[in-house]
Scaffold this active site. Structure first.
Site, short mmCIF file in Angstrom:
data_model
loop_
_atom_site.label_atom_id
_atom_site.label_comp_id
_atom_site.label_asym_id
_atom_site.label_seq_id
_atom_site.Cartn_x
_atom_site.Cartn_y
_atom_site.Cartn_z
N LEU A 63 -57.15 21.70 -6.59
CA LEU A 63 -57.05 21.14 -5.11
C LEU A 63 -58.22 21.39 -4.36
O LEU A 63 -58.67 22.49 -4.33
CB LEU A 63 -55.98 21.78 -4.44
CG LEU A 63 -54.47 21.86 -4.92
CD1 LEU A 63 -53.42 22.33 -4.03
CD2 LEU A 63 -53.99 20.22 -5.09
N GLY A 103 -52.32 28.72 -11.87
CA GLY A 103 -52.39 29.76 -11.19
C GLY A 103 -53.28 29.33 -9.86
O GLY A 103 -53.83 28.37 -9.82
N GLY A 104 -53.13 30.16 -8.75
CA GLY A 104 -53.72 29.52 -7.45
C GLY A 104 -53.45 28.29 -7.14
O GLY A 104 -52.45 27.64 -7.16
N ASP A 105 -54.55 27.39 -7.10
CA ASP A 105 -54.49 25.88 -6.73
C ASP A 105 -54.88 25.06 -7.97
O ASP A 105 -55.32 23.89 -7.90
CB ASP A 105 -55.27 25.58 -5.55
CG ASP A 105 -56.91 25.75 -5.70
OD1 ASP A 105 -57.21 26.62 -6.80
OD2 ASP A 105 -57.51 25.27 -5.01
N GLU A 106 -54.74 25.72 -9.15
CA GLU A 106 -55.11 25.04 -10.33
C GLU A 106 -53.88 24.55 -11.23
O GLU A 106 -52.88 25.30 -11.27
CB GLU A 106 -55.95 25.84 -11.05
CG GLU A 106 -57.25 26.19 -10.82
CD GLU A 106 -57.96 27.27 -11.31
OE1 GLU A 106 -57.66 27.53 -12.67
OE2 GLU A 106 -59.13 27.61 -11.04
#
Length: 191
Positions: A63, A103-106
């Site tokens: 993102l 994970g995170g924005d991945e």
């Protein structure tokens, strides 16, 4: 997506031999599930003859500007946005494709039995869908975009590690080109 839906999704797609590990926030399969899926695909493809139609692809998705979004709107809104993005990613896929939250924005997506043109078409559809505004209940809708890097097996790699490395390298090149961009690893090599 609840546990039952995730199990059905994986069973429908022929992966019921694998333990299902999920991302708690989105309900998507997680990084461990992706690694198992890639191990299985690479193993089965190593024992078969390839033609271009039987390639599979890994899309590495990030993102654009998510950290700034979280800083501006807060973590709760960021979590809501991640769930909505996960829904849009799933809506862009064909029946046998699988989306994972790394994970995170991945995120990552495995596309089965694709040509390079089909990969580009799916990537364009994802970029268009995810970049549409989101209504999070605030005064105005919010927008975010995605950048995508892709690697095709066996052309760009024949192990999970090499495919993920090539997908990440293509993502890095795409991010250098701007937001909302798609690049394929073999395109990167030939340019």
């Amino acid at each position: 997506m609840n546990d039952r839906n995730a199990k059905q999704m994986i069973e429908i797609k022929g992966f019921n031999d694998f333990p299902i590990s999920q991302d708690e926030l989105t309900g998507l399969a997680d990084r461990a599930a992706l690694e198992e899926h890639l191990d299985s695909l690479c193993g089965s493809y190593a024992q078969s003859d390839f033609d271009d139609r039987l390639q599979f692809a890994i899309l590495c998705i990030d993102l654009d500007g998510f950290k700034n979004f979280n800083d501006r709107y807060g973590r709760a809104e960021g979590d809501t946005l991640l769930k909505l993005v996960a829904d849009r990613l799933q809506a862009c896929l064909r029946k046998n494709d699988v989306v994972y939250r790394m994970g995170g924005d991945e995120f990552a997506i495995v596309l089965l039995q694709v040509t390079p043109n089909e990969v580009a078409s799916v990537a364009d559809r994802i970029i268009g869908s995810v970049s549409q505004p989101y209504d999070l209940g605030g005064a105005e809708p919010v927008a975010i975009s995605v950048t995508i890097g892709a690697a095709l097996a066996p052309r760009d790699g024949d192990t999970p590690e090499s495919l993920l490395w090539c997908g990440d390298a293509a993502l890095y090149i795409a991010k250098k080109a701007g937001k909302g961009v798609y690049r394929r690893y073999s395109e990167r090599r030939s340019s």
